[in-house]
Design a protein around this motif. Structure first.
Motif, PDB file in Angstrom:
ATOM      1  N   LEU A  97      -5.377  -8.310 -27.755  1.00 46.01           N
ATOM      2  CA  LEU A  97      -3.943  -8.267 -28.020  1.00 46.01           C
ATOM      3  C   LEU A  97      -3.568  -9.358 -29.013  1.00 46.01           C
ATOM      4  N   ALA A  98      -2.813  -8.974 -30.017  1.00 47.84           N
ATOM      5  CA  ALA A  98      -2.422  -9.921 -31.060  1.00 47.84           C
ATOM      6  C   ALA A  98      -1.066 -10.534 -30.720  1.00 47.84           C
ATOM      7  N   THR A  99      -0.485 -11.208 -31.687  1.00 48.93           N
ATOM      8  CA  THR A  99       0.829 -11.820 -31.583  1.00 48.93           C
ATOM      9  C   THR A  99       0.842 -12.870 -30.474  1.00 48.93           C
ATOM     10  N   ALA A 100       1.927 -12.935 -29.702  1.00 44.46           N
ATOM     11  CA  ALA A 100       2.075 -13.979 -28.689  1.00 44.46           C
ATOM     12  C   ALA A 100       1.146 -13.732 -27.503  1.00 44.46           C
ATOM     13  N   LYS A 101       0.666 -14.834 -26.892  1.00 45.55           N
ATOM     14  CA  LYS A 101      -0.249 -14.737 -25.763  1.00 45.55           C
ATOM     15  C   LYS A 101      -0.108 -15.988 -24.903  1.00 45.55           C
ATOM     16  N   ALA A 102      -0.844 -16.030 -23.806  1.00 44.81           N
ATOM     17  CA  ALA A 102      -0.958 -17.194 -22.913  1.00 44.81           C
ATOM     18  C   ALA A 102       0.389 -17.704 -22.421  1.00 44.81           C
ATOM     19  N   PRO A 103       1.187 -16.863 -21.751  1.00 43.40           N
ATOM     20  CA  PRO A 103       2.491 -17.349 -21.271  1.00 43.40           C
ATOM     21  C   PRO A 103       2.386 -18.241 -20.042  1.00 43.40           C
ATOM     22  N   SER A 104       3.274 -19.224 -19.970  1.00 45.05           N
ATOM     23  CA  SER A 104       3.571 -19.988 -18.755  1.00 45.05           C
ATOM     24  C   SER A 104       5.078 -19.939 -18.585  1.00 45.05           C
ATOM     25  N   ILE A 105       5.577 -20.175 -17.382  1.00 47.59           N
ATOM     26  CA  ILE A 105       7.004 -20.002 -17.126  1.00 47.59           C
ATOM     27  C   ILE A 105       7.521 -21.135 -16.250  1.00 47.59           C
ATOM     28  N   SER A 106       8.762 -21.541 -16.479  1.00 43.75           N
ATOM     29  CA  SER A 106       9.372 -22.605 -15.683  1.00 43.75           C
ATOM     30  C   SER A 106       9.708 -22.095 -14.289  1.00 43.75           C
ATOM     31  N   ALA A 107      10.069 -23.003 -13.393  1.00 44.25           N
ATOM     32  CA  ALA A 107      10.293 -22.649 -11.988  1.00 44.25           C
ATOM     33  C   ALA A 107      11.426 -21.651 -11.809  1.00 44.25           C
ATOM     34  N   ASP A 108      12.457 -21.732 -12.674  1.00 44.02           N
ATOM     35  CA  ASP A 108      13.589 -20.814 -12.560  1.00 44.02           C
ATOM     36  C   ASP A 108      13.508 -19.658 -13.544  1.00 44.02           C
ATOM     37  N   GLY A 109      12.433 -19.589 -14.325  1.00 50.43           N
ATOM     38  CA  GLY A 109      12.242 -18.492 -15.254  1.00 50.43           C
ATOM     39  C   GLY A 109      12.996 -18.616 -16.565  1.00 50.43           C
TER      40      GLY A 109
END
Length: 658
Positions: A97-109
């Protein structure tokens, strides 16, 4: 003060979530998350849950032509684009998969971090097209982006590609991001706009850390691509990573250091997981999480000691020697397989869950980083491979016949309070007890499964299974468990009540027909956790069979319909689709197909309208039909099912970034 306030708020949130129900549960039905209201995603991976359990961020190719990082509201089902681009026509399964990858998210989203080559901050990026790390603020529409991989001196993007580890790069309040660039680990504070070098050099004479002095090659080498990145604890105090060039970063025994220096001077590779409490200030030491030697252990004369002295030995004294018949290199991980070697941290950073292969197979370990503990005292091994008889032929890990005994552990997550660990493996035997396996093992070798380990109650439960029941393995029409195919990317939400993950299996939920990875969430239902009876650590008898026929259907972008069935035995499957073609006309056959069915994997039948009717599939609503499914058992007997299907052409559109 901000870190302390965030930590206190996170602790209060976790306490309220944990107090919401009794500490005993079984998992509810698995829910498919990677979908819009209209259709299933073409592919999804790298899901991560927000700590409050409200949102999931994931990487996906959504039907309609967009690929990248998305955020899903788990209460409403609303899918919001975080950062996406146009997907190519046709299948993308064979392409990364190209473009954006490897997401992380804050506690409240609210905040989502990710890695991308997109020039979202062109004024600050001297090298457009290289990978950079960004944080999206999802409180605006469209989201606003802030560049995180910024050099401290120039305020511009790093001149070398930068990457964030998926799921674990962002702190709870979304204002601090850990990332790697040029072989170094950094921490970016988005409020103070400060970038701190985490992987700093250590003075070999004084033992003091040298703030701002980088360590060449301080992080893992690129060939271990699944282990590139660093984990940041939710309270923002602690960073952990899989490191190389250990002599420049941590205390080592005399013989350890000499062997590592000689190995790396000859082009070899040695890695170990490292840990640093950055909140303790610039002088905070970098510490080994595991290790072959332990110069800081009581009774050891420090760095002058050797592995020959019992007091100086760590939990794995043979780590530096390696085993070139079973490992590709010496060190803690040293493997090119798709194993996530990035250490996972509890919310306060005190507890580390990680995967390592100091023996033949990659196993799961838990480490207490409290000060004063030796590495032998701190490290607990949670899984182990089953011993193979001395006369066994071939490798004990990578051949299919050995996977149920000695398959790798591929991925891991730890809950914020450190009480639960989730891990992914195709292994069906767990000789270490406790923890005790409290649910049935798969009756046959399928794909990689997800397990939950309750550390307080020493109970381990299997999370993923087929629609036929707990004993049914995760299955797909293609893929092999020993290649790491199956469950991956686990993450906890709402304390440890929710568990998100991705899987390539096609029999976890009804209606899954894309033959690719998807993102799922499952709830640990209050009232049944841990009060379970231990089940022997062996697969269920091969004679246990599912008795029902499970059928689902999926509208394909080209206007065809894919029918997917999980059958109770071998035999043949026939599908006939009927639809009325006029206001008062009787239903008539519009498509049909058949296939051979086996119990080892779901079977698919693709239905296509005849040429004269294909215009109906391209209309706004498409053509609704009823499918009659008949399964004929090889030994005699027929089982029938009926379901509504829809022929609807919905090819992804062409276009650029939104």
């Amino acid at each position: 003060m901000r870190r302390l306030a965030a930590a206190a708020a996170l602790a209060a949130t976790l306490a309220s979530l944990l107090a919401a129900g009794p500490a005993a549960a079984e998992f509810g039905p698995i829910r498919l998350v990677s979908r819009t209201f209209a259709s299933q995603a073409r592919e999804a991976s790298e899901p991560v849950l927000s700590a409050d359990g409200h949102y999931m961020a994931l990487r996906a190719v959504m039907d309609g032509g967009q690929m990248g990082v998305f955020r899903v509201d788990l209460e409403t089902g609303e899918v919001t684009r975080v950062e996406t681009g146009a997907a190519p026509e046709g299948s993308v399964k064979a392409e990364p998969l190209a473009t954006a990858k490897a997401p992380s998210i804050s506690a409240d989203g609210r905040y989502v971090s990710f890695t991308t080559t997109a020039p979202l901050a062109p004024a600050l990026d001297p090298q457009p097209g290289t990978e950079d790390v960004y944080v999206a603020d999802m409180s605006t529409s469209p989201p606003t982006y802030e560049l995180a991989s910024v050099a401290a001196a120039t305020g511009e993007a790093m001149i070398t590609p930068s990457q964030a580890a998926p799921r674990v790069a962002l702190d709870a309040d979304g204002r601090e991001v850990a990332f790697v660039s040029g072989g170094e680990v950094y921490l970016r504070d988005l409020e103070t706009r400060e970038t701190t070098l985490v992987s700093v050099a250590r003075d070999p004479l004084t033992g003091a850390m040298e703030p701002g002095v980088p360590v060449p090659g301080g992080t893992v080498v690129p060939k271990l691509a699944d282990s590139v990145g660093a984990a940041l604890s939710a309270d923002g105090t602690t960073v952990a990573w899989l490191g190389t060039n250990l002599p420049a970063q941590v205390p080592l025994l005399t013989d350890e250091k000499a062997k590592i220096v000689a190995l790396e001077a000859n082009g070899g590779h040695y890695d170990e997981p490292l840990w640093r409490r950055v909140a303790d200030g610039p002088s905070a030491p970098t510490r080994r999480i595991v290790g072959g030697g332990d110069p800081l252990a009581p009774g050891c004369p420090g760095e002058a000691g050797t592995l020959a002295e019992p007091a100086c030995r760590g939990p794995f004294p043979g780590l530096i020697e390696g085993n070139y018949e079973k490992n590709v290199a010496t060190g803690w991980l040293g493997r090119p397989e798709p194993i996530d070697g990035v250490p996972q941290l509890s919310a306060d950073g005190d507890t580390v869950a990680l995967i390592g292969s100091p023996t033949e197979a990659a196993n799961l370990f838990l480490v207490d980083m409290a000060p004063g503990l030796s590495r032998v005292q701190a490290v607990r091994q949670l899984t182990a491979q089953v011993p193979v008889s001395p006369g066994a032929e071939g490798p004990v890990v990578d051949e299919e016949k050995y996977v149920p005994l000695n398959g790798h552990v591929y991925d891991v997550a730890i809950s914020a309070d450190g009480r639960h660990v989730a891990f992914a493996t195709a292994r069906q035997r767990f000789p270490i007890a406790p923890p005790n396996l409290a649910t049935p093992a798969p009756v046959q070798l399928g794909l990689v499964e997800l397990y939950d380990l309750d550390l307080e109650n020493e109970a381990m439960r299997r999370v993923t299974h087929g629609l036929g029941g707990e004993s049914e393995p995760s299955l797909a029409t293609s893929g092999q468990a020993q290649g790491g195919i199956g469950a991956s990317s686990p993450s906890f939400g709402a304390g440890d009540r929710l568990l998100g993950f991705s899987s390539a299996a096609s029999n976890l939920v009804a209606g899954d027909g894309n033959e690719a990875g998807d993102a799922f969430v499952v709830e640990d239902v209050p009232g049944s956790r841990a009060a379970t009876t231990s089940v022997p650590d062996r697969p269920q008898p091969a004679g246990v069979k599912r008795r029902n026929l499970v059928v689902s259907a999926f509208s394909m972008p080209n206007g065809k319909v894919k029918v997917v069935a999980v059958t109770p035995a071998s035999g043949s499957l026939a599908v006939r689709a009927e639809a009325p073609l006029g206001a008062r006309s009787r239903p008539r056959r519009v498509a049909a197909g058949k296939a051979t069915a086996r119990t080892t994997a779901p079977v698919k039948v693709v239905l296509a309208l005849p040429r004269r009717l294909r215009r109906l599939a391209r209309s706004g609503e498409g053509l609704y039909a009823e499918a009659a499914v008949a399964f004929h058992r090889a030994g005699g007997g027929t089982v029938r099912r009926r379901l509504e299907i829809r022929f609807h052409a919905h090819r992804p559109h062409k276009g650029g970034r939104r």
